[in-house]
Scaffold this motif. Structure first.
Motif, mmCIF file in Angstrom:
data_model
loop_
_atom_site.group_PDB
_atom_site.id
_atom_site.type_symbol
_atom_site.label_atom_id
_atom_site.label_comp_id
_atom_site.label_asym_id
_atom_site.label_seq_id
_atom_site.Cartn_x
_atom_site.Cartn_y
_atom_site.Cartn_z
ATOM 1 N N VAL A 224 30.536 -26.337 -40.029
ATOM 2 C CA VAL A 224 29.448 -25.392 -39.816
ATOM 3 C C VAL A 224 29.793 -24.481 -38.641
ATOM 4 O O VAL A 224 30.216 -24.952 -37.584
ATOM 5 N N VAL A 225 29.616 -23.183 -38.850
ATOM 6 C CA VAL A 225 29.755 -22.188 -37.784
ATOM 7 C C VAL A 225 28.373 -21.600 -37.536
ATOM 8 O O VAL A 225 27.823 -20.920 -38.396
ATOM 9 N N LEU A 226 27.811 -21.908 -36.380
ATOM 10 C CA LEU A 226 26.470 -21.437 -36.050
ATOM 11 C C LEU A 226 26.571 -20.080 -35.364
ATOM 12 O O LEU A 226 27.234 -19.939 -34.339
ATOM 13 N N THR A 227 25.916 -19.084 -35.946
ATOM 14 C CA THR A 227 25.951 -17.733 -35.397
ATOM 15 C C THR A 227 24.555 -17.364 -34.892
ATOM 16 O O THR A 227 23.580 -18.077 -35.115
ATOM 17 N N HIS A 228 24.473 -16.258 -34.205
ATOM 18 C CA HIS A 228 23.215 -15.832 -33.582
ATOM 19 C C HIS A 228 22.311 -15.129 -34.577
ATOM 20 O O HIS A 228 22.736 -14.164 -35.215
ATOM 21 N N PRO A 229 21.030 -15.585 -34.740
ATOM 22 C CA PRO A 229 20.475 -16.838 -34.231
ATOM 23 C C PRO A 229 20.427 -17.880 -35.338
ATOM 24 O O PRO A 229 20.406 -17.537 -36.513
ATOM 25 N N THR A 230 20.387 -19.153 -34.970
ATOM 26 C CA THR A 230 20.178 -20.239 -35.928
ATOM 27 C C THR A 230 19.040 -21.098 -35.385
ATOM 28 O O THR A 230 19.210 -21.796 -34.386
ATOM 29 N N THR A 231 17.887 -21.030 -36.042
ATOM 30 C CA THR A 231 16.697 -21.692 -35.510
ATOM 31 C C THR A 231 15.884 -22.334 -36.626
ATOM 32 O O THR A 231 16.181 -22.193 -37.802
ATOM 33 N N GLY A 232 14.813 -23.040 -36.232
ATOM 34 C CA GLY A 232 13.847 -23.592 -37.168
ATOM 35 C C GLY A 232 14.408 -24.664 -38.080
ATOM 36 O O GLY A 232 15.285 -25.447 -37.704
ATOM 37 N N GLY A 233 13.891 -24.688 -39.305
ATOM 38 C CA GLY A 233 14.267 -25.717 -40.268
ATOM 39 C C GLY A 233 15.725 -25.701 -40.660
ATOM 40 O O GLY A 233 16.260 -26.717 -41.121
ATOM 41 N N VAL A 234 16.393 -24.570 -40.484
ATOM 42 C CA VAL A 234 17.830 -24.507 -40.772
ATOM 43 C C VAL A 234 18.588 -25.376 -39.778
ATOM 44 O O VAL A 234 19.485 -26.149 -40.141
ATOM 45 N N THR A 235 18.214 -25.269 -38.493
ATOM 46 C CA THR A 235 18.840 -26.108 -37.473
ATOM 47 C C THR A 235 18.520 -27.576 -37.710
ATOM 48 O O THR A 235 19.347 -28.453 -37.433
ATOM 49 N N ALA A 236 17.331 -27.849 -38.248
ATOM 50 C CA ALA A 236 16.901 -29.227 -38.469
ATOM 51 C C ALA A 236 17.461 -29.820 -39.757
ATOM 52 O O ALA A 236 17.124 -30.949 -40.103
ATOM 53 N N SER A 237 18.308 -29.094 -40.454
ATOM 54 C CA SER A 237 18.875 -29.637 -41.696
ATOM 55 C C SER A 237 20.368 -29.349 -41.760
ATOM 56 O O SER A 237 21.137 -29.846 -40.929
ATOM 57 N N TYR A 238 20.793 -28.514 -42.692
ATOM 58 C CA TYR A 238 22.220 -28.376 -42.999
ATOM 59 C C TYR A 238 23.052 -27.773 -41.878
ATOM 60 O O TYR A 238 24.268 -27.971 -41.830
ATOM 61 N N ALA A 239 22.427 -27.049 -40.952
ATOM 62 C CA ALA A 239 23.206 -26.385 -39.902
ATOM 63 C C ALA A 239 23.729 -27.351 -38.844
ATOM 64 O O ALA A 239 24.628 -26.996 -38.081
ATOM 65 N N MET A 240 23.185 -28.566 -38.773
ATOM 66 C CA MET A 240 23.630 -29.522 -37.759
ATOM 67 C C MET A 240 24.231 -30.778 -38.370
ATOM 68 O O MET A 240 24.302 -31.818 -37.725
ATOM 69 N N LEU A 241 24.687 -30.698 -39.611
ATOM 70 C CA LEU A 241 25.231 -31.869 -40.300
ATOM 71 C C LEU A 241 26.740 -31.786 -40.516
ATOM 72 O O LEU A 241 27.300 -32.587 -41.256
ATOM 73 N N GLY A 242 27.382 -30.837 -39.873
ATOM 74 C CA GLY A 242 28.812 -30.636 -40.110
ATOM 75 C C GLY A 242 29.669 -31.737 -39.492
ATOM 76 O O GLY A 242 29.294 -32.371 -38.509
ATOM 77 N N ASP A 243 30.833 -31.941 -40.093
ATOM 78 C CA ASP A 243 31.830 -32.832 -39.489
ATOM 79 C C ASP A 243 32.348 -32.216 -38.193
ATOM 80 O O ASP A 243 32.701 -32.929 -37.253
ATOM 81 N N VAL A 244 32.406 -30.879 -38.180
ATOM 82 C CA VAL A 244 32.778 -30.136 -36.975
ATOM 83 C C VAL A 244 31.747 -29.025 -36.804
ATOM 84 O O VAL A 244 31.451 -28.290 -37.740
ATOM 85 N N GLN A 245 31.201 -28.927 -35.587
ATOM 86 C CA GLN A 245 30.188 -27.911 -35.278
ATOM 87 C C GLN A 245 30.796 -26.873 -34.336
ATOM 88 O O GLN A 245 31.180 -27.181 -33.215
ATOM 89 N N ILE A 246 30.887 -25.629 -34.821
ATOM 90 C CA ILE A 246 31.436 -24.526 -34.037
ATOM 91 C C ILE A 246 30.336 -23.478 -33.872
ATOM 92 O O ILE A 246 29.489 -23.311 -34.760
ATOM 93 N N ALA A 247 30.344 -22.784 -32.764
ATOM 94 C CA ALA A 247 29.377 -21.701 -32.552
ATOM 95 C C ALA A 247 30.079 -20.498 -31.972
ATOM 96 O O ALA A 247 31.110 -20.616 -31.306
ATOM 97 N N GLU A 248 29.523 -19.315 -32.240
ATOM 98 C CA GLU A 248 30.013 -18.100 -31.609
ATOM 99 C C GLU A 248 29.432 -17.992 -30.204
ATOM 100 O O GLU A 248 28.353 -18.533 -29.927
#
Length: 316
Positions: free
Chosen positions: A198-222
């Motif tokens: 998962v690559v989290l870009t600006h912005p990632t909030t709400g239910g997206v963060t509470a589900s698939y956006a934080m379930l990655g084997d590797v979490q990367i952000a810009e």
């Protein structure tokens, strides 16, 4: 009628007059105020060349930057029922969908594609924030399920770029139900032994963060991406305390263990290639192609040696 005044002078003026400059040739950086030439900015993937501020980038431009040669094939996404709740606020939901589709040229807030990234086959899903704030809808849920199923069928890793303000309010509970649906889709990948990045870009909030956006084997952000569930103001009002500076920004989350990496957009493809090949137990990525070594025959080597000897004799 004066021929020179009425014809010759206007013709000369029209040939040598200054051409009008289009308004979209320059973009002002919101962070440092630098005026950036549009081609220079596009070549740098919408990252300010002066202060490295990461501006918004379109979903298709993101796909072009990730896949080799910008070539990819879209994965079809099943169309959900249109306006299941017959929702209406200031406008009808169907009208808002039409406006968003006209504005972006996309069906909904997520694109799914397959192709090669650094000569490595991957499936990529990209959330489009310009489409109703990238809100999580039934279509987005279908897109993630389709991406996971395609990745399992091809035995390829899935890379997801998140960008959303949460679930789509016009779909009510049906939008919120995409949280468990997408969680199950991610579980499909894990059961198949396939990486989910998962690559989290600006912005990632709400239910997206509470589900698939934080379930990655590797979490990367810009850099400096806003990532969180509830807004900072809501949290402050709830706990009655002032939040730390930089709270819910990528660098703060990295320092507190919620992210694995914070990576510049211009370096992101190379890093993703390295991670994917590492997780799939492949050899190290090839950074560039070198020409094959020239194989010379023994006769050619003797001629070359004789020529070198002649040059040395002449110099003496």
């Amino acid at each position: 009628m004066n021929w020179i005044t009425n014809y010759v002078r206007p013709t000369i003026n029209s040939l040598f007059s200054r051409r009008e400059v289009p308004d979209n040739l320059w973009t002002k950086c919101n962070e440092c105020g630098t005026m950036l030439f549009h081609r220079e900015l596009a070549d740098n993937l919408n990252v300010c060349t002066n202060c490295d501020h990461h501006m918004a980038i379109g979903a298709r431009d993101r796909l072009v930057s990730i896949f080799d040669g910008g070539a990819f094939k879209e994965v079809p996404v099943p169309e959900p029922v249109a306006d299941p709740l017959h929702f209406r606020d200031q406008k009808r939901y169907t009208d808002r969908i039409k406006e968003a589709r006209k504005k972006t040229g996309e069906k909904d807030a997520m694109l799914v594609a397959e192709g090669d990234m650094g000569r490595t086959g991957v499936v990529v899903a990209v959330q489009d924030f310009s489409f109703m704030g990238g809100s999580m809808s039934m279509y987005v849920g279908n897109a993630i399920v389709a991406a996971a199923e395609r990745a399992v069928a091809l035995k390829r890793p899935l890379i997801l770029f998140s960008a959303a303000g949460g679930a789509r309010m016009q779909e009510g509970i049906l939008g919120l139900m995409q949280m468990p649906r997408t969680t199950i889709a991610v579980q499909m990948l894990k059961e198949a032994g396939l990486p989910y990045i998962v690559v989290l870009t600006h912005p990632t909030t709400g239910g997206v963060t509470a589900s698939y956006a934080m379930l990655g084997d590797v979490q990367i952000a810009e850099p400096n991406a806003l990532i969180g569930f509830a807004g900072a103001r809501v949290i402050e009002q709830t706990i009655g305390e002032k939040l730390p500076e930089g709270f819910q920004r990528a660098e703060y989350l990295l320092d507190h263990g919620m992210l694995d990496r914070v990576t510049k957009r211009t370096d992101l493809k190379n890093e993703l290639v390295t991670i994917v090949r590492l997780l799939t137990k492949q050899s190290a990525p090839v950074k560039g192609d070198l020409p094959a070594p020239e194989i010379k025959s023994e006769a050619a080597e003797e001629i070359e040696a004789a020529e070198k000897t002649d040059v040395v004799d002449q110099q003496k």
